[in-house]
Each structure stands twice: as C-alpha cells, then as structure tokens.
Design a protein around this motif. Sequence first.
Motif, PDB file in Angstrom:
ATOM      1  N   THR A  31     -16.445  19.685 -11.291  1.00  0.00           N
ATOM      2  CA  THR A  31     -17.320  18.710 -10.643  1.00  0.00           C
ATOM      3  C   THR A  31     -17.334  18.899  -9.129  1.00  0.00           C
ATOM      4  O   THR A  31     -18.395  18.865  -8.498  1.00  0.00           O
ATOM      5  N   TYR A  32     -16.168  19.105  -8.550  1.00  0.00           N
ATOM      6  CA  TYR A  32     -16.058  19.289  -7.105  1.00  0.00           C
ATOM      7  C   TYR A  32     -16.808  20.549  -6.652  1.00  0.00           C
ATOM      8  O   TYR A  32     -17.601  20.510  -5.710  1.00  0.00           O
ATOM      9  N   VAL A  33     -16.569  21.661  -7.332  1.00  0.00           N
ATOM     10  CA  VAL A  33     -17.217  22.926  -6.950  1.00  0.00           C
ATOM     11  C   VAL A  33     -18.711  22.863  -7.239  1.00  0.00           C
ATOM     12  O   VAL A  33     -19.530  23.326  -6.435  1.00  0.00           O
ATOM     13  N   ALA A  34     -19.101  22.267  -8.353  1.00  0.00           N
ATOM     14  CA  ALA A  34     -20.508  22.205  -8.748  1.00  0.00           C
ATOM     15  C   ALA A  34     -21.343  21.338  -7.803  1.00  0.00           C
ATOM     16  O   ALA A  34     -22.558  21.514  -7.723  1.00  0.00           O
ATOM     17  N   ALA A  35     -20.704  20.438  -7.083  1.00  0.00           N
ATOM     18  CA  ALA A  35     -21.442  19.619  -6.114  1.00  0.00           C
ATOM     19  C   ALA A  35     -22.112  20.509  -5.067  1.00  0.00           C
ATOM     20  O   ALA A  35     -23.184  20.172  -4.557  1.00  0.00           O
ATOM     21  N   ASP A  36     -21.495  21.655  -4.771  1.00  0.00           N
ATOM     22  CA  ASP A  36     -22.097  22.611  -3.835  1.00  0.00           C
ATOM     23  C   ASP A  36     -22.901  23.686  -4.550  1.00  0.00           C
ATOM     24  O   ASP A  36     -23.959  24.091  -4.082  1.00  0.00           O
ATOM     25  N   ASN A  37     -22.380  24.153  -5.692  1.00  0.00           N
ATOM     26  CA  ASN A  37     -23.040  25.263  -6.374  1.00  0.00           C
ATOM     27  C   ASN A  37     -22.570  25.313  -7.831  1.00  0.00           C
ATOM     28  O   ASN A  37     -21.448  25.730  -8.114  1.00  0.00           O
ATOM     29  N   GLU A  38     -23.441  24.934  -8.728  1.00  0.00           N
ATOM     30  CA  GLU A  38     -23.095  24.884 -10.151  1.00  0.00           C
ATOM     31  C   GLU A  38     -22.794  26.268 -10.729  1.00  0.00           C
ATOM     32  O   GLU A  38     -21.891  26.421 -11.548  1.00  0.00           O
ATOM     33  N   ALA A  39     -23.522  27.272 -10.284  1.00  0.00           N
ATOM     34  CA  ALA A  39     -23.275  28.634 -10.773  1.00  0.00           C
ATOM     35  C   ALA A  39     -21.876  29.110 -10.375  1.00  0.00           C
ATOM     36  O   ALA A  39     -21.183  29.754 -11.165  1.00  0.00           O
ATOM     37  N   THR A  40     -21.459  28.780  -9.169  1.00  0.00           N
ATOM     38  CA  THR A  40     -20.114  29.145  -8.719  1.00  0.00           C
ATOM     39  C   THR A  40     -19.067  28.430  -9.554  1.00  0.00           C
ATOM     40  O   THR A  40     -18.050  29.021  -9.934  1.00  0.00           O
ATOM     41  N   ALA A  41     -19.300  27.175  -9.861  1.00  0.00           N
ATOM     42  CA  ALA A  41     -18.362  26.412 -10.698  1.00  0.00           C
ATOM     43  C   ALA A  41     -18.262  27.037 -12.078  1.00  0.00           C
ATOM     44  O   ALA A  41     -17.159  27.164 -12.628  1.00  0.00           O
ATOM     45  N   ASN A  42     -19.366  27.456 -12.638  1.00  0.00           N
ATOM     46  CA  ASN A  42     -19.353  28.092 -13.960  1.00  0.00           C
ATOM     47  C   ASN A  42     -18.620  29.431 -13.925  1.00  0.00           C
ATOM     48  O   ASN A  42     -17.865  29.755 -14.841  1.00  0.00           O
ATOM     49  N   ARG A  43     -18.817  30.215 -12.860  1.00  0.00           N
ATOM     50  CA  ARG A  43     -18.108  31.489 -12.727  1.00  0.00           C
ATOM     51  C   ARG A  43     -16.607  31.263 -12.613  1.00  0.00           C
ATOM     52  O   ARG A  43     -15.805  32.001 -13.200  1.00  0.00           O
ATOM     53  N   LEU A  44     -16.221  30.239 -11.863  1.00  0.00           N
ATOM     54  CA  LEU A  44     -14.804  29.916 -11.718  1.00  0.00           C
ATOM     55  C   LEU A  44     -14.187  29.607 -13.080  1.00  0.00           C
ATOM     56  O   LEU A  44     -13.121  30.116 -13.417  1.00  0.00           O
ATOM     57  N   LEU A  45     -14.869  28.792 -13.881  1.00  0.00           N
ATOM     58  CA  LEU A  45     -14.350  28.476 -15.217  1.00  0.00           C
ATOM     59  C   LEU A  45     -14.237  29.725 -16.078  1.00  0.00           C
ATOM     60  O   LEU A  45     -13.256  29.891 -16.814  1.00  0.00           O
ATOM     61  N   HIS A  46     -15.213  30.599 -15.979  1.00  0.00           N
ATOM     62  CA  HIS A  46     -15.175  31.845 -16.758  1.00  0.00           C
ATOM     63  C   HIS A  46     -13.983  32.707 -16.342  1.00  0.00           C
ATOM     64  O   HIS A  46     -13.259  33.243 -17.195  1.00  0.00           O
ATOM     65  N   GLU A  47     -13.762  32.841 -15.043  1.00  0.00           N
ATOM     66  CA  GLU A  47     -12.635  33.635 -14.557  1.00  0.00           C
ATOM     67  C   GLU A  47     -11.297  33.000 -14.943  1.00  0.00           C
ATOM     68  O   GLU A  47     -10.338  33.712 -15.265  1.00  0.00           O
ATOM     69  N   LEU A  48     -11.239  31.681 -14.906  1.00  0.00           N
ATOM     70  CA  LEU A  48     -10.022  30.997 -15.343  1.00  0.00           C
ATOM     71  C   LEU A  48      -9.756  31.268 -16.821  1.00  0.00           C
ATOM     72  O   LEU A  48      -8.617  31.526 -17.214  1.00  0.00           O
ATOM     73  N   GLU A  49     -10.781  31.226 -17.637  1.00  0.00           N
ATOM     74  CA  GLU A  49     -10.616  31.502 -19.069  1.00  0.00           C
ATOM     75  C   GLU A  49     -10.051  32.905 -19.287  1.00  0.00           C
ATOM     76  O   GLU A  49      -9.216  33.106 -20.168  1.00  0.00           O
ATOM     77  N   GLU A  50     -10.478  33.859 -18.472  1.00  0.00           N
ATOM     78  CA  GLU A  50      -9.932  35.214 -18.573  1.00  0.00           C
ATOM     79  C   GLU A  50      -8.432  35.215 -18.268  1.00  0.00           C
ATOM     80  O   GLU A  50      -7.653  35.906 -18.926  1.00  0.00           O
ATOM     81  N   ARG A  51      -8.028  34.420 -17.276  1.00  0.00           N
ATOM     82  CA  ARG A  51      -6.601  34.339 -16.934  1.00  0.00           C
ATOM     83  C   ARG A  51      -5.813  33.676 -18.059  1.00  0.00           C
ATOM     84  O   ARG A  51      -4.701  34.100 -18.368  1.00  0.00           O
ATOM     85  N   TYR A  52      -6.374  32.648 -18.672  1.00  0.00           N
ATOM     86  CA  TYR A  52      -5.674  31.984 -19.785  1.00  0.00           C
ATOM     87  C   TYR A  52      -5.444  32.974 -20.916  1.00  0.00           C
ATOM     88  O   TYR A  52      -4.374  32.991 -21.527  1.00  0.00           O
ATOM     89  N   ARG A  53      -6.458  33.797 -21.204  1.00  0.00           N
ATOM     90  CA  ARG A  53      -6.303  34.802 -22.267  1.00  0.00           C
ATOM     91  C   ARG A  53      -5.184  35.786 -21.922  1.00  0.00           C
ATOM     92  O   ARG A  53      -4.360  36.124 -22.765  1.00  0.00           O
ATOM     93  N   LEU A  54      -5.167  36.235 -20.667  1.00  0.00           N
ATOM     94  CA  LEU A  54      -4.112  37.144 -20.228  1.00  0.00           C
ATOM     95  C   LEU A  54      -2.744  36.487 -20.395  1.00  0.00           C
ATOM     96  O   LEU A  54      -1.818  37.097 -20.931  1.00  0.00           O
ATOM     97  N   LEU A  55      -2.616  35.247 -19.961  1.00  0.00           N
ATOM     98  CA  LEU A  55      -1.336  34.543 -20.069  1.00  0.00           C
ATOM     99  C   LEU A  55      -0.945  34.312 -21.524  1.00  0.00           C
ATOM    100  O   LEU A  55       0.232  34.361 -21.867  1.00  0.00           O
ATOM    101  N   SER A  56      -1.921  34.055 -22.379  1.00  0.00           N
ATOM    102  CA  SER A  56      -1.599  33.837 -23.796  1.00  0.00           C
ATOM    103  C   SER A  56      -1.082  35.112 -24.444  1.00  0.00           C
ATOM    104  O   SER A  56      -0.261  35.067 -25.354  1.00  0.00           O
TER     105      SER A  56
END
Length: 99
Positions: A19-44
């Motif tokens: 929500t905080y990031v999307a207030a400035d740029n929703e596409a950036t917020a979505n990319r951040l979530l995607h990159e985080l998901e990649e890190r979760y997979r690596l950690l798992s």
Amino acid sequence: MPLILRRPLFVEDIKAIWTYVAADNEATANRLLHELEERYRLLSERPQLGSRRFSRYPAMRLFPFRRYLIIYQPLDTGDGIELVRLLHTAGDYRKFFDE
C-alpha cells in the motif's frame, strides 16, 4: 517444492508495504512483491541462508532484502519455511522479538 507458510502479522506487513509503495507507483509495488516471492522461494529451498539474531527464538532467522528484513524460521519438518515478519530496516526489529 518446499512449503512457504505466512503468519498473519507477515501478511499484514506485506499489505502495508504494498500500500505504501503503490501510493507512488503501483507497478513498482507489484515488482517488489514479485521479487520478494523469489526470495521466499530461495529461502524455502535453503532455509539456513539467513542469520540467527534472536536469543529468545533460536530457530528464527533474518534475511535482508533491499530496505527490508525477512524474518522467518525453517519448518521443523525440513521442507520449507514460515514467514514471520517483513520489517523495514529503519526500524528496530529486535523490539518485536527480544525483551
């Protein structure tokens, strides 16, 4: 594929960050979530990557990603992780876990 479980506070953290990031740029917020998901997979797949920082919770680990700290713990079964919190590095993460 290893399991990735999310605690309720983690889900709240991720929603607040998006929500905080999307207030400035929703596409950036979505990319951040995607990159985080990649890190979760690596950690798992490699749950010992994070460092131990919590004396009261020895199984819990911390893994930095950009300006955030992924706090998680490996599952006792050895087949994944449980995401505990996602906190900004500007805050004092220890206050959430240590006395």
